[in-house]
Scaffold this active site. Sequence first.
Site, PDB file in Angstrom:
ATOM      1  N   ASP A   1      -6.393   4.742   7.957  1.00 57.22           N
ATOM      2  CA  ASP A   1      -6.649   3.859   6.812  1.00 57.22           C
ATOM      3  C   ASP A   1      -7.652   2.771   7.186  1.00 57.22           C
ATOM      4  O   ASP A   1      -7.500   1.612   6.804  1.00 57.22           O
ATOM      5  CB  ASP A   1      -5.335   3.244   6.324  1.00 57.22           C
ATOM      6  CG  ASP A   1      -5.440   2.688   4.904  1.00 57.22           C
ATOM      7  OD1 ASP A   1      -6.396   3.062   4.197  1.00 57.22           O
ATOM      8  OD2 ASP A   1      -4.580   1.881   4.516  1.00 57.22           O
TER       9      ASP A   1
ATOM     10  N   GLY B   1       0.824  -1.195   0.000  1.00 60.09           N
ATOM     11  CA  GLY B   1       0.000   0.000   0.000  1.00 60.09           C
ATOM     12  C   GLY B   1       0.858   1.243   0.000  1.00 60.09           C
ATOM     13  O   GLY B   1       2.066   1.188  -0.219  1.00 60.09           O
ATOM     14  N   SER B   2       0.210   2.365   0.268  1.00 57.08           N
ATOM     15  CA  SER B   2       0.912   3.643   0.197  1.00 57.08           C
ATOM     16  C   SER B   2       1.926   3.803   1.322  1.00 57.08           C
ATOM     17  O   SER B   2       2.858   4.593   1.209  1.00 57.08           O
ATOM     18  CB  SER B   2      -0.100   4.786   0.243  1.00 57.08           C
ATOM     19  OG  SER B   2      -0.967   4.633   1.341  1.00 57.08           O
TER      20      SER B   2
ATOM     21  N   LYS C   1       5.237  -5.409   8.534  1.00 57.22           N
ATOM     22  CA  LYS C   1       4.965  -4.317   7.599  1.00 57.22           C
ATOM     23  C   LYS C   1       6.233  -3.502   7.423  1.00 57.22           C
ATOM     24  O   LYS C   1       6.679  -2.791   8.327  1.00 57.22           O
ATOM     25  CB  LYS C   1       3.843  -3.428   8.100  1.00 57.22           C
ATOM     26  CG  LYS C   1       3.546  -2.273   7.137  1.00 57.22           C
ATOM     27  CD  LYS C   1       2.087  -1.887   7.149  1.00 57.22           C
ATOM     28  CE  LYS C   1       1.684  -1.238   5.841  1.00 57.22           C
ATOM     29  NZ  LYS C   1       0.253  -1.089   5.701  1.00 57.22           N
TER      30      LYS C   1
ATOM     31  N   GLY D   1       3.519   0.984   2.954  1.00 60.77           N
ATOM     32  CA  GLY D   1       4.508  -0.069   3.030  1.00 60.77           C
ATOM     33  C   GLY D   1       4.001  -1.372   2.452  1.00 60.77           C
ATOM     34  O   GLY D   1       2.926  -1.435   1.864  1.00 60.77           O
TER      35      GLY D   1
END
Length: 367
Positions: free
Chosen positions: A186, A76-77, A93, A79
């Site tokens: 998120d 994702g944005s 992550k 990691g």
Amino acid sequence: EGGSTAGLSATPPASLPGSLTNVKALQKSPGPQRERKSSSSSEDRNRMKTLGRRDSSDDWEIPDGQITVGQRIGSGSFGTVYKGKWHGDVAVKMLNVTAPTPQQLQAFKNEVGVLRKTRHVNILLFMGYSTKPQLAIVTQWCEGSSLYHHLHIIETKFEMIKLIDIARQTAQGMDYLHAKSIIHRDLKSNNIFLHEDLTVKIGDFGLATVKSRWSGSHQFEQLSGSILWMAPEVIRMQDKNPYSFQSDVYAFGIVLYELMTGQLPYSNINNRDQIIFMVGRGYLSPDLSKVRSNCPKAMKRLMAECLKKKRDERPLFPQILASIELLARSLPKIHRSASEPSLNRAGFQTEDFSLYACASPKTPIQA
């Protein structure tokens, strides 16, 4: 953790196999126990002498080489998530930060200082972090599929009672995070997992900016998350930091929409930029007419409140949780009355939600 957040995509990987059998053992490991400075065991005293004077958050750092990184789960944005091994199965992550500055590293450790104190049945357990070879957060590995997977991929037939309980548990976990001044940033159905199809576990809160503790780096102040769950003010990005408790509430409103419709919002629009433009300017809102007729009116009202375009008009999670708990307490009574004879049953069907099943054709949006 584990729902794909690739770019701004709303499509996650199918499921998250794994094991939670080692979590209890990990909680008893020397790392977490180091938080209790008053330990009287000679082993702990010797370790303190060996380690010397350390900041408490440092005790949660996992040395380079101890984690075995395995299968890539999603990206994702912020990691990329991997399944890993560290005294058992874990989620790792890896953050999208190369060569962090001292300020970024300190901000990261400040956040860890809060995350290490989070313990709640409805959030994934934070287990540690690493700084080498790159910044990473390590959490409990959740055995179970995401809510997104249940609703939009395999179309699990949940009864309404279960759907409301999923909403209640999610609100309960978010209320806890907000009480710790942790903004999720998120929240979405990809990051809500159903452990053994019973217990909600909220994941991917490990990169939430902690109020008053973020040290000025704007490394993460970019458009992040999946657009379907983004509040209008987050999409606009006009403020220095548009994320707030209320932006999490908006995302929760979209989750309620998913639960009560079985669909994703804006299913008639396949253009990501068009959604960003229209939602950001207040021209587009989720179509509440798609909510099932047997959805409780109180739930539909709560959803509308959470999805208010103006941030300050949205409720906060203490109020949201109280509303859902009140609704949940009414379920047994409604369930009983639904099976009893009545001379006045006309019109009752709108509130008779005990046998609701979430099963309708859906086409997940690539947003």
